[in-house]
Write an enzyme that holds these catalytic residues in place. Sequence first.
Site, PDB file in Angstrom:
ATOM      1  N   GLY A  10      -0.126  -7.679   6.283  1.00  0.00           N
ATOM      2  CA  GLY A  10       0.644  -6.576   5.817  1.00  0.00           C
ATOM      3  C   GLY A  10       2.001  -6.957   5.561  1.00  0.00           C
ATOM      4  N   GLY A  13       3.520  -9.731   8.220  1.00  0.00           N
ATOM      5  CA  GLY A  13       2.549 -10.758   8.391  1.00  0.00           C
ATOM      6  C   GLY A  13       3.091 -11.588   6.871  1.00  0.00           C
ATOM      7  N   ARG A  81       4.169   1.793  13.097  1.00  0.00           N
ATOM      8  CA  ARG A  81       4.584   3.095  13.781  1.00  0.00           C
ATOM      9  C   ARG A  81       4.958   3.894  12.167  1.00  0.00           C
ATOM     10  NH1 ARG A  81       9.462   4.083  17.019  1.00  0.00           N
ATOM     11  NH2 ARG A  81      10.445   2.172  16.222  1.00  0.00           N
ATOM     12  N   HIS A 174      11.239  -4.114  24.461  1.00  0.00           N
ATOM     13  CA  HIS A 174      11.541  -3.785  22.863  1.00  0.00           C
ATOM     14  C   HIS A 174      11.326  -2.267  22.740  1.00  0.00           C
ATOM     15  CE1 HIS A 174      11.928  -4.200  18.932  1.00  0.00           C
ATOM     16  NE2 HIS A 174      10.618  -3.992  18.543  1.00  0.00           N
TER      17      HIS A 174
HETATM   18  N1  APR Z   1      -7.892  -7.569  11.711  1.00  0.00           N
HETATM   19  C1  APR Z   1      -7.047  -8.167  10.989  1.00  0.00           C
HETATM   20  N2  APR Z   1      -6.003  -7.425  10.472  1.00  0.00           N
HETATM   21  C2  APR Z   1      -5.803  -6.132  10.684  1.00  0.00           C
HETATM   22  C3  APR Z   1      -6.726  -5.488  11.510  1.00  0.00           C
HETATM   23  C4  APR Z   1      -7.638  -6.082  12.263  1.00  0.00           C
HETATM   24  N3  APR Z   1      -8.504  -5.821  12.886  1.00  0.00           N
HETATM   25  N4  APR Z   1      -6.482  -4.132  11.713  1.00  0.00           N
HETATM   26  C5  APR Z   1      -5.560  -3.889  10.856  1.00  0.00           C
HETATM   27  N5  APR Z   1      -5.042  -5.106  10.330  1.00  0.00           N
HETATM   28  C6  APR Z   1      -4.025  -5.374   9.484  1.00  0.00           C
HETATM   29  C7  APR Z   1      -3.844  -4.276   8.549  1.00  0.00           C
HETATM   30  O1  APR Z   1      -4.950  -4.399   7.204  1.00  0.00           O
HETATM   31  C8  APR Z   1      -2.379  -4.287   7.690  1.00  0.00           C
HETATM   32  O2  APR Z   1      -2.552  -5.440   6.462  1.00  0.00           O
HETATM   33  O3  APR Z   1      -2.826  -5.456   9.718  1.00  0.00           O
HETATM   34  C9  APR Z   1      -1.807  -5.163   8.871  1.00  0.00           C
HETATM   35  C10 APR Z   1      -0.577  -4.553   9.338  1.00  0.00           C
HETATM   36  O4  APR Z   1       0.271  -4.543   8.264  1.00  0.00           O
HETATM   37  P1  APR Z   1       1.216  -3.254   8.069  1.00  0.00           P
HETATM   38  O5  APR Z   1       0.385  -1.927   8.146  1.00  0.00           O
HETATM   39  O6  APR Z   1       1.944  -3.667   6.788  1.00  0.00           O
HETATM   40  O7  APR Z   1       2.127  -3.378   9.320  1.00  0.00           O
HETATM   41  P2  APR Z   1       3.368  -4.085   9.398  1.00  0.00           P
HETATM   42  O8  APR Z   1       4.732  -3.700   9.091  1.00  0.00           O
HETATM   43  O9  APR Z   1       3.166  -5.656   9.227  1.00  0.00           O
HETATM   44  O10 APR Z   1       3.370  -4.296  11.155  1.00  0.00           O
HETATM   45  C11 APR Z   1       2.396  -4.593  11.911  1.00  0.00           C
HETATM   46  O11 APR Z   1       4.147  -5.439  13.665  1.00  0.00           O
HETATM   47  O12 APR Z   1       6.281  -5.068  13.959  1.00  0.00           O
HETATM   48  C12 APR Z   1       5.192  -4.526  14.275  1.00  0.00           C
HETATM   49  O13 APR Z   1       4.999  -2.255  14.599  1.00  0.00           O
HETATM   50  C13 APR Z   1       4.809  -3.195  14.027  1.00  0.00           C
HETATM   51  O14 APR Z   1       2.807  -3.085  14.985  1.00  0.00           O
HETATM   52  C14 APR Z   1       3.236  -3.015  14.031  1.00  0.00           C
HETATM   53  C15 APR Z   1       2.840  -4.554  13.263  1.00  0.00           C
END
Ligand code: APR
Length: 311
Positions: A10, A13, A81, A174
């Site tokens: 996401g 990542g 969040r 945090h």
């Molecule tokens: N396995 C792999 N990937 C997954 C799974 C899983 N079981 N469940 C969810 N995801 C993926 C989602 O599909 C998404 O692409 O995790 C990704 C999360 O990305 P975003 O929703 O864009 O969130 P992001 O802003 O990257 O934050 C992720 O990091 O900073 C922290 O608070 C934030 O906990 C959050 C995390």
Amino acid sequence: MNKISIVGAGNTGATAAHWLAERELANVVLLDVVEGMPQGKGLDLLEAMPIIGKDAKVTGTNDYADTKDSDIVIITAGIARKPGMSRDDLLKTNAEIVGKAATETLKYSPNAIFIVLTNPLDTMAYLVMKKTGLPRSRVIGQAGILDSARMRAFVAMEAGVSVENVQCYVLGGHGDEMVPLTRHSNIAGIPLRDYLPADKLEAIVNRTRKGGGEIVNLLKTGSAYYAPSMACVQMAEAILKDKKLIVPCATHMEGEYGLNDMYFGVPVMLGAGGMEKVIEYQFDESEKAMFEKSAASVKETHEALKSVVAL
Ligand code: APR
């Protein structure tokens, strides 16, 4: 070239993959549950490499087997969040996602060092250590570099100086109870308390504590990702280059600062072995009180975790 796998393709990542590839620090594998998305982002990034003349290979996948032999695994998978949602609301959902991400990647990369980004951060890092059974040196949580960078950015803006002249140290959990250490923070060696008026400094400390929420409120959907992913890249670089870099990270407390059996943000040394050493600061009474308040809050989330998942 080294290999880094990122679980969760996401915002954080994919942006981490971007910074890593741009610096040619490692070949990067982006893994996500969503089909096609990590492959698409990976290919897009790979196609940017000829333009900047870097040979990092970036690939996307839905299959943990592709993460085989990673030197570092970065876990960002989870639910971000949303406005009005506390970090702790995320606990149960993210615990299931992060637990699986950790155990699956460990199967294919038994020697990897884990960097955890998913919130609630301290508790997710604790979960990864418990689920993998790894020593604390190999499971590190990213938070303090980000919180300190936010404070540095605010100080630089207020003082009108280069960010390079500003050193700030934000420790603790945090969350809103994080511990910005104004006594240890400085501008070109001058203590912040001598450089900025007390009211300005207090405003900076408050803004730092609420730094994550400020971005969430502006974005409306999702949470911060440029600075969090960059913080995580600094950690990965310090490990891959064995830099012995001292930065605040969430680490497993084993008696330091009088704390045990919890992850907490303290200064640590990062090198080839991962988290190689915990650095202990001397605190005055008010710093000690802030630190203890923050620790109590993190402990509470750890306890909440134990009530929703088996460790
Ligand atoms: N396995 C792999 N990937 C997954 C799974 C899983 N079981 N469940 C969810 N995801 C993926 C989602 O599909 C998404 O692409 O995790 C990704 C999360 O990305 P975003 O929703 O864009 O969130 P992001 O802003 O990257 O934050 C992720 O990091 O900073 C922290 O608070 C934030 O906990 C959050 C995390």
